[in-house]
Scaffold this motif. Sequence first.
Motif, short mmCIF file in Angstrom:
data_model
loop_
_atom_site.label_atom_id
_atom_site.label_comp_id
_atom_site.label_asym_id
_atom_site.label_seq_id
_atom_site.Cartn_x
_atom_site.Cartn_y
_atom_site.Cartn_z
N LEU A 124 59.07 -21.74 24.41
CA LEU A 124 59.58 -23.04 24.22
C LEU A 124 59.54 -23.45 22.64
CD1 LEU A 124 57.21 -24.86 26.93
CD2 LEU A 124 59.63 -24.78 26.91
N ARG A 125 60.55 -24.21 22.52
CA ARG A 125 60.66 -24.63 20.90
C ARG A 125 60.77 -26.11 20.77
NH1 ARG A 125 65.14 -20.60 17.97
NH2 ARG A 125 63.77 -21.25 16.18
N GLN A 126 60.08 -26.75 20.02
CA GLN A 126 59.93 -28.19 19.84
C GLN A 126 60.88 -28.50 18.73
OE1 GLN A 126 55.96 -30.09 19.10
NE2 GLN A 126 57.07 -30.58 17.14
N PRO A 133 55.65 -25.92 20.95
CA PRO A 133 54.93 -27.10 20.91
C PRO A 133 53.60 -27.16 21.13
CG PRO A 133 56.32 -26.38 22.86
CD PRO A 133 56.45 -25.37 21.99
N PRO A 139 57.08 -34.06 26.15
CA PRO A 139 58.12 -34.47 25.20
C PRO A 139 59.03 -35.47 25.93
CG PRO A 139 58.70 -32.51 26.85
CD PRO A 139 57.10 -32.75 26.90
N ILE A 142 63.60 -32.56 27.73
CA ILE A 142 63.97 -31.11 27.67
C ILE A 142 65.51 -30.96 27.56
CG2 ILE A 142 63.52 -28.91 28.50
CD1 ILE A 142 60.77 -30.11 29.66
N THR A 178 57.89 -32.86 31.75
CA THR A 178 58.33 -33.75 30.92
C THR A 178 58.26 -35.17 31.93
OG1 THR A 178 60.01 -35.01 29.53
CG2 THR A 178 60.70 -33.42 31.26
N TRP A 238 62.03 -30.45 23.59
CA TRP A 238 61.77 -29.23 23.70
C TRP A 238 63.15 -28.76 24.31
CZ3 TRP A 238 56.50 -28.91 27.39
CH2 TRP A 238 55.52 -29.35 26.72
N THR A 239 63.10 -27.24 23.91
CA THR A 239 64.35 -26.46 24.17
C THR A 239 63.53 -25.14 24.80
OG1 THR A 239 64.65 -25.58 21.92
CG2 THR A 239 65.52 -27.78 22.48
#
Length: 471
Positions: A124-126, A133, A139, A142, A178, A238-239
């Motif tokens: 996961l990337r924030q 994250p 978040p 997403i 989320t 988030w991605t």
Amino acid sequence: MSNIINIKKGLDLPVEGAAALRITDARHIATYAMKPTDYVGLVPRLLVAEGDAVAAGDALFCNKEDERIRFTAPVSGHVKAVVRGEKRRLLAVVVEKDESAARPAQLSGDLKEQMLQCGLWTMLRQRPFGCVPNPNVKPKAIVISCFDSAPLAPDYDFALQGREDDLCHGLEALASLTDGTLYACFRPGQRMARSVEQLSKSSKKDIQVRYFNGPHPAGNVGTQIAALCPINKGEVVWTMNPQDVAVLGHLVTTGEYRPEKVIAVAGPQIKNPHYYRIIAGAAVESIAKSQTLNPDYPQMVEAQPMQGSRLISGNILSGTTIAADSFIGGYDSLLSILPEGDYYDFMGWLMPGLQKFSFSRTFWTGFVPKWLHCIYPEMPQCLTPKFDTNTHGAWRPLVVTGSFERVFPFDIYPMQLIKACIIGDIELQENLGIYEVEPEDFALCEFIDTSKTEIQPVIRQALEILRKEAL
């Protein structure tokens, strides 16, 4: 909001050597690595020593600031090497594969606990900051970009063929993390979108499908976030890569952690660009050796121009240069191989530039219309741009040309934001929208910049300062 969002600003680069739609199984590769340098802001604490036996999903190191965030072995085997750099900085933990060495770790707990245990949480990337994250924070939304518009990018419809169910299960699992909306973004006509549309109608979670049309960076998740749910100060989005979403889907349905993915190996002047099925963190040496035209591989630079090759983990605009004996990046699904541009272009600015790509129409190729390539696919070589790593010039003062605004699709003034980052004016950066961007969003600006400024490191440095202040 319309389901189809048109991105008008951007630029598609006509780079040759896209991967052919066939897959070679490379899961037999023996050596793998986890690299702390792939993760923004990570201060690692080593948990293993050389020679230790590990199973797939066992922790190799963790984040000192939050030890729940573990970075795990992608395969079962033993720790072959712990690589350190200057001041004993941890650069990589190398694992040699041995299926008989240990069994995969048993997972327990809820979804978040399972992701933290097996290491899938780190995928996961924030936004903002591009870091892993905080598990304690929910978040705002997403956003999953299910296509990539970068040069030579992989076709996720092909890479995820047969894994549509895993993708849907993964999306539904992510949506439970989320209280907002999960957006799945596609290009119009993508095959995978049908399965996700059915999921959005039947699921109890708030899952929405959006379509993006236009040139690169329409496939960048930052462009999609800016159009769907812009980030303000204090908000988090988030991605995740769609292939990692499929790994998550397999985890929640079977309980098995299998960090496999399909990567594209592509680039001009390589032998046979196509796809490889690998396990995350695989060594690229055997793959690159089978593709490069350099007979002296792994010596990547030769005296004669255009003979050496440069390996890039990721796309050619925002990827990371790696050594011949290195490993695929943790977030990357593309290995780009470009000719090394280590030659002096004598009086290049005075020449017609028949094989140089020209955004500003400085050279002849800038006047060849795009529709001509559609009518005549076999264009004469003299009118086909060639791409290598040569910058065709050195650094010079940053000047206002108005070009950045033509390729930057955000509702942000790119030149002003870059200057604010250079001078370190945090208040001005925040007013200009620094929290909405990542370095990859400025990759096209860096490519067309006549001043040869390294814009992406400037943006990363500014974001790091803001991230440390926010801790």
